[in-house]
Design an enzyme around this catalytic site. Structure first.
Site, PDB file in Angstrom:
ATOM      1  N   THR A 255       0.851  -1.193   0.000  1.00  0.00           N
ATOM      2  CA  THR A 255       0.000   0.000   0.000  1.00  0.00           C
ATOM      3  C   THR A 255       0.886   1.242   0.000  1.00  0.00           C
ATOM      4  O   THR A 255       1.887   1.307   0.714  1.00  0.00           O
ATOM      5  CB  THR A 255      -0.940   0.030   1.212  1.00  0.00           C
ATOM      6  OG1 THR A 255      -1.861  -1.060   1.110  1.00  0.00           O
ATOM      7  CG2 THR A 255      -1.746   1.332   1.256  1.00  0.00           C
ATOM      8  N   PHE A 257       1.103   5.218   0.723  1.00  0.00           N
ATOM      9  CA  PHE A 257       0.512   6.282   1.525  1.00  0.00           C
ATOM     10  C   PHE A 257       1.139   7.613   1.119  1.00  0.00           C
ATOM     11  O   PHE A 257       2.300   7.659   0.692  1.00  0.00           O
ATOM     12  CB  PHE A 257       0.779   6.054   3.018  1.00  0.00           C
ATOM     13  CG  PHE A 257       0.163   4.796   3.579  1.00  0.00           C
ATOM     14  CD1 PHE A 257      -1.020   4.839   4.294  1.00  0.00           C
ATOM     15  CD2 PHE A 257       0.781   3.573   3.392  1.00  0.00           C
ATOM     16  CE1 PHE A 257      -1.580   3.689   4.807  1.00  0.00           C
ATOM     17  CE2 PHE A 257       0.223   2.408   3.900  1.00  0.00           C
ATOM     18  CZ  PHE A 257      -0.962   2.462   4.609  1.00  0.00           C
TER      19      PHE A 257
END
Length: 355
Positions: A255, A257
């Site tokens: 992921t 960010f």
């Protein structure tokens, strides 16, 4: 104890004392920097990225480059805390991957502020209740986080950094074994990231989406017949047993960010620029907008459309390009894009994730 072992331990003690003295010297320099920069932005993401890259290049081993970066990330975090502790808002509660991403980027010194929703992270930074915010923007398996993209378009905040976090999903419970489980709690994205594993191993258990992985872990901690899918930090926080580790379907599951603030970053030498633009409604419009990027040799790493919410079948395009907006070739391409597009917003230029 052998003479050789005793000699080595004494040498380690001597080196530790030398490291401690050098750390104190570095901390005093950081304090002096804080005094000189009083009232001026004291956190410089581009400077920290440059330091981490330089140390990784100088690393003689046997420690890995990543280990060196992690150690010096904590050193810089502690020294920055002497100047003025940062307040960092993130998508909470405690134990989420967003908290892990915040710690990876900022180290352990800042005050981390959990927020109930991504919107609240933006509001906290915009209102001055937090210096920085950390929000998820895309996952390698499940794609973009639409809410974050919408807020980047509507909000005046800038992107000043990025974090890439490998996502390892753990099946956890108060129980000692999977056989006692009657239900599974997790965030919808995590359930999707473990879909095939769950189909193979626990096809009969109902999967219940909740607001966050940490909330799933909290709920499982109160019910011995429930299990949760979350990160290792959540298992430690709520005292849960990990029944099956790393159950994500994609072993490279990552992921990304973004770090948001009221400023972006200066050039670090290895940067990325994020922007959003809209195209006039005519044939060949997208080609016309992208052509300056190709002509100026600007590498576009992402292009994604999303409904503009300003009218039926109207779209905006989110793009990431390699380089800083102040780099000559990037600046030239962006000037031409601005002349041709119906709308352009530079979300921010920032260092490519260093760790």
């Amino acid at each position: 104890m052998s003479d050789e072992l005793l000699k080595l331990r004494n040498e380690i003690d001597r080196i530790d004392e030398e490291i401690l003295a050098r750390l104190a010297e570095r901390a005093r320099c950081a304090q002096r920097v804080g005094e000189i920069k009083r009232g001026v932005m004291y956190y410089r993401p581009e400077r920290e990225a440059q330091v981490l890259r330089r140390l990784a290049e100088l690393n003689p081993g046997p420690l890995s480059a990543d280990a060196v970066k992690t150690i010096f990330r904590e050193v810089m975090s502690a020294c920055l805390g002497l100047e003025q502790p940062l307040r960092v808002a993130y998508l909470g509660p405690a134990g989420t991957f967003s908290e892990s991403a915040s710690r990876k980027h900022f180290g352990s010194a800042p005050n981390l502020l959990p927020m109930a929703a991504i919107d609240d992270v933006f509001r906290a930074v915009e209102a001055g209740n937090a210096d920085y915010g950390v929000v998820p923007v895309e996952n390698s398996t499940e794609g973009a986080v639409g809410g974050t993209l919408d807020l980047l378009l509507a909000n005046p905040l800038k992107v000043c950094g990025e974090v890439r976090l490998r996502i390892h999903q753990q099946l956890m419970s108060r129980a000692e074994g999977i056989g006692a489980a009657r239900r599974i709690y997790s965030h919808a994205q995590s359930l999707a990231q473990c879909h095939e594993w769950l189909n193979r191993n626990l096809p009969h258990l109902p999967r219940i989406p909740v607001a966050s992985n940490a909330e799933a872990a909290r709920m499982a901690s109160e019910d011995p017949e429930s299990c949760a899918i979350a990160g290792e930090a959540a298992a430690q926080l709520y005292g849960l047993n990990i029944l099956a580790p790393n159950i994500e379907d994609d072993p490279n599951n990552t992921t990304r960010f973004l770090v948001i603030a009221d400023h972006d970053a200066g050039p670090s030498g290895k940067d990325r620029t994020s922007l959003v633009f809209s195209a006039p409604n005519r044939p060949g419009a997208i080609h016309s907008l992208l052509e300056p990027m190709a002509r100026h040799g600007v590498d576009m790493t992402k292009l994604q459309s999303r409904p503009a919410r300003s009218g039926l079948w109207e779209y905006v395009f989110y793009a990431d390009i390699n380089g800083h907006r102040d780099d000559p070739e990037v600046a030239a391409a962006l000037r031409e894009l601005d002349e041709r597009a119906a709308f352009v917003k530079i979300i921010g230029s920032y260092p490519v994730a260093a760790i």
